[in-house]
Write a protein that holds these residues in place. Structure first.
Motif, PDB file in Angstrom:
ATOM      1  N   ILE A  44     -87.810  46.528  -4.446  1.00 46.19           N
ATOM      2  CA  ILE A  44     -87.810  46.411  -2.987  1.00 46.19           C
ATOM      3  C   ILE A  44     -89.156  45.848  -2.549  1.00 46.19           C
ATOM      4  CG2 ILE A  44     -87.588  47.648  -0.815  1.00 46.19           C
ATOM      5  CD1 ILE A  44     -86.182  49.860  -2.454  1.00 46.19           C
ATOM      6  N   THR A  45     -89.124  44.828  -1.722  1.00 44.03           N
ATOM      7  CA  THR A  45     -90.365  44.269  -1.168  1.00 44.03           C
ATOM      8  C   THR A  45     -90.152  43.975   0.313  1.00 44.03           C
ATOM      9  OG1 THR A  45     -89.700  42.044  -1.849  1.00 44.03           O
ATOM     10  CG2 THR A  45     -91.158  43.233  -3.336  1.00 44.03           C
ATOM     11  N   ARG A  46     -91.273  43.811   1.007  1.00 46.97           N
ATOM     12  CA  ARG A  46     -91.238  43.461   2.428  1.00 46.97           C
ATOM     13  C   ARG A  46     -91.842  42.078   2.621  1.00 46.97           C
ATOM     14  NH1 ARG A  46     -90.851  47.401   6.527  1.00 46.97           N
ATOM     15  NH2 ARG A  46     -90.639  49.489   5.730  1.00 46.97           N
ATOM     16  N   GLU A  47     -91.294  41.362   3.580  1.00 51.74           N
ATOM     17  CA  GLU A  47     -91.841  40.072   3.980  1.00 51.74           C
ATOM     18  C   GLU A  47     -92.059  40.107   5.484  1.00 51.74           C
ATOM     19  OE1 GLU A  47     -88.987  37.135   2.785  1.00 51.74           O
ATOM     20  OE2 GLU A  47     -89.203  37.611   0.661  1.00 51.74           O
ATOM     21  N   LYS A  48     -92.998  39.319   5.962  1.00 49.81           N
ATOM     22  CA  LYS A  48     -93.254  39.264   7.400  1.00 49.81           C
ATOM     23  C   LYS A  48     -92.092  38.603   8.120  1.00 49.81           C
ATOM     24  CE  LYS A  48     -98.112  39.670   7.842  1.00 49.81           C
ATOM     25  NZ  LYS A  48     -98.349  40.678   8.811  1.00 49.81           N
ATOM     26  N   ALA A  49     -91.806  39.123   9.295  1.00 54.96           N
ATOM     27  CA  ALA A  49     -90.786  38.525  10.171  1.00 54.96           C
ATOM     28  C   ALA A  49     -91.504  37.788  11.298  1.00 54.96           C
ATOM     29  CB  ALA A  49     -89.877  39.615  10.717  1.00 54.96           C
ATOM     30  N   ALA A  50     -90.746  37.237  12.225  1.00 56.32           N
ATOM     31  CA  ALA A  50     -91.324  36.486  13.335  1.00 56.32           C
ATOM     32  C   ALA A  50     -92.170  37.371  14.248  1.00 56.32           C
ATOM     33  CB  ALA A  50     -90.213  35.817  14.140  1.00 56.32           C
ATOM     34  N   THR A  51     -91.890  38.652  14.291  1.00 56.43           N
ATOM     35  CA  THR A  51     -92.627  39.594  15.121  1.00 56.43           C
ATOM     36  C   THR A  51     -93.283  40.661  14.244  1.00 56.43           C
ATOM     37  OG1 THR A  51     -92.431  41.279  16.841  1.00 56.43           O
ATOM     38  CG2 THR A  51     -90.486  40.862  15.540  1.00 56.43           C
ATOM     39  N   ASP A  52     -94.395  41.216  14.708  1.00 49.90           N
ATOM     40  CA  ASP A  52     -95.093  42.255  13.946  1.00 49.90           C
ATOM     41  C   ASP A  52     -94.319  43.566  13.896  1.00 49.90           C
ATOM     42  OD1 ASP A  52     -97.194  40.591  13.361  1.00 49.90           O
ATOM     43  OD2 ASP A  52     -98.447  41.278  15.020  1.00 49.90           O
ATOM     44  N   ARG A  53     -93.370  43.738  14.800  1.00 49.09           N
ATOM     45  CA  ARG A  53     -92.599  44.982  14.835  1.00 49.09           C
ATOM     46  C   ARG A  53     -91.445  44.982  13.837  1.00 49.09           C
ATOM     47  NH1 ARG A  53     -91.999  44.945  21.176  1.00 49.09           N
ATOM     48  NH2 ARG A  53     -90.919  43.114  20.464  1.00 49.09           N
ATOM     49  N   LYS A  54     -91.192  43.842  13.216  1.00 46.03           N
ATOM     50  CA  LYS A  54     -90.077  43.719  12.271  1.00 46.03           C
ATOM     51  C   LYS A  54     -90.587  43.232  10.919  1.00 46.03           C
ATOM     52  CE  LYS A  54     -86.523  44.174  15.236  1.00 46.03           C
ATOM     53  NZ  LYS A  54     -85.278  44.823  15.088  1.00 46.03           N
ATOM     54  N   ASN A  55     -89.855  43.574   9.873  1.00 47.02           N
ATOM     55  CA  ASN A  55     -90.085  43.063   8.527  1.00 47.02           C
ATOM     56  C   ASN A  55     -88.753  42.604   7.961  1.00 47.02           C
ATOM     57  OD1 ASN A  55     -92.512  45.586   7.660  1.00 47.02           O
ATOM     58  ND2 ASN A  55     -92.908  43.492   8.227  1.00 47.02           N
ATOM     59  N   ILE A  56     -88.824  41.718   7.000  1.00 45.34           N
ATOM     60  CA  ILE A  56     -87.649  41.340   6.240  1.00 45.34           C
ATOM     61  C   ILE A  56     -87.712  42.150   4.947  1.00 45.34           C
ATOM     62  CG2 ILE A  56     -86.385  39.484   5.104  1.00 45.34           C
ATOM     63  CD1 ILE A  56     -86.626  39.248   8.195  1.00 45.34           C
ATOM     64  N   LEU A  57     -86.724  42.987   4.747  1.00 44.92           N
ATOM     65  CA  LEU A  57     -86.635  43.825   3.560  1.00 44.92           C
ATOM     66  C   LEU A  57     -85.847  43.059   2.506  1.00 44.92           C
ATOM     67  CD1 LEU A  57     -87.207  46.674   2.420  1.00 44.92           C
ATOM     68  CD2 LEU A  57     -84.975  47.339   3.324  1.00 44.92           C
ATOM     69  N   LYS A  58     -86.433  42.895   1.343  1.00 44.00           N
ATOM     70  CA  LYS A  58     -85.784  42.177   0.245  1.00 44.00           C
ATOM     71  C   LYS A  58     -85.465  43.187  -0.856  1.00 44.00           C
ATOM     72  CE  LYS A  58     -86.884  38.639  -3.200  1.00 44.00           C
ATOM     73  NZ  LYS A  58     -87.956  37.694  -3.606  1.00 44.00           N
ATOM     74  N   ILE A  59     -84.185  43.334  -1.182  1.00 42.92           N
ATOM     75  CA  ILE A  59     -83.755  44.255  -2.232  1.00 42.92           C
ATOM     76  C   ILE A  59     -83.148  43.423  -3.361  1.00 42.92           C
ATOM     77  CG2 ILE A  59     -82.290  46.206  -2.846  1.00 42.92           C
ATOM     78  CD1 ILE A  59     -82.311  46.989   0.138  1.00 42.92           C
ATOM     79  N   ALA A  60     -83.802  43.462  -4.515  1.00 44.93           N
ATOM     80  CA  ALA A  60     -83.274  42.783  -5.700  1.00 44.93           C
ATOM     81  C   ALA A  60     -82.251  43.697  -6.359  1.00 44.93           C
ATOM     82  CB  ALA A  60     -84.410  42.461  -6.665  1.00 44.93           C
ATOM     83  N   VAL A  61     -81.108  43.119  -6.736  1.00 43.85           N
ATOM     84  CA  VAL A  61     -80.058  43.902  -7.381  1.00 43.85           C
ATOM     85  C   VAL A  61     -79.576  43.198  -8.645  1.00 43.85           C
ATOM     86  CG1 VAL A  61     -79.211  45.054  -5.297  1.00 43.85           C
ATOM     87  CG2 VAL A  61     -78.230  42.870  -5.961  1.00 43.85           C
TER      88      VAL A  61
END
Length: 146
Positions: A44-61
């Motif tokens: 599981i990793t996080r990436e920045k989204a367009a806003t600081d209040r959001k993140n893009i969560l990346k789940i490898a499966v």
């Protein structure tokens, strides 16, 4: 002397109790699914989204087809929920998003993306075989906030 040993024992037990409270349970690397497919969240990793209040969560499966026929699987077979049971659907189609047909006996890897609040620390990942069925598997996934 007896009071000192008692105090040390109590302090040690208290310290162990506090250390246990900070650890979050997680089902990362736990293989679950249905008779046809086995799914294992691996990272599981996080990436920045367009806003600081959001993140893009990346789940490898990792996905294994246990059946004798080809089966399609994609990011749409997954959703996440927070502790309040708010549902987050998969986020967009990135080049490495999960979405393909898996041959019998074959194992593939891919990523699932979700847009989530930046403060979110854990989610329940659900795998649905199809839209009209109950989830075939559910994992509790904890991850760092940053």
């Amino acid at each position: 002397m007896k009071k000192i040993l008692t105090a040390i024992s109590i302090a040690a037990l208290f310290g162990l109790a506090l250390a246990g409270c900070g650890k979050e349970d997680t089902d990362i690397n736990k293989a679950l699914g249905s008779e046809e497919m086995t799914v294992t969240p691996t990272k599981i990793t996080r990436e920045k989204a367009a806003t600081d209040r959001k993140n893009i969560l990346k789940i490898a499966v990792k996905v294994k087809n246990n059946s004798k026929t080809e089966i399609g699987i994609g990011a749409g077979n997954f959703r996440i929920k927070d502790d309040n049971r708010k549902v987050y659907d998969s986020y967009g189609m990135k080049k490495d998003s999960l979405g393909q047909v898996v041959a019998p006996g074959e194992t593939i890897t891919g990523n699932i993306y979700f847009e989530v609040p930046a403060i979110l620390e854990k989610v329940w990942l659900e795998y649905d075989v199809s839209m009209d069925r109950e989830p075939a598997a559910e994992w509790l996934l904890a991850f760092p906030t940053k």
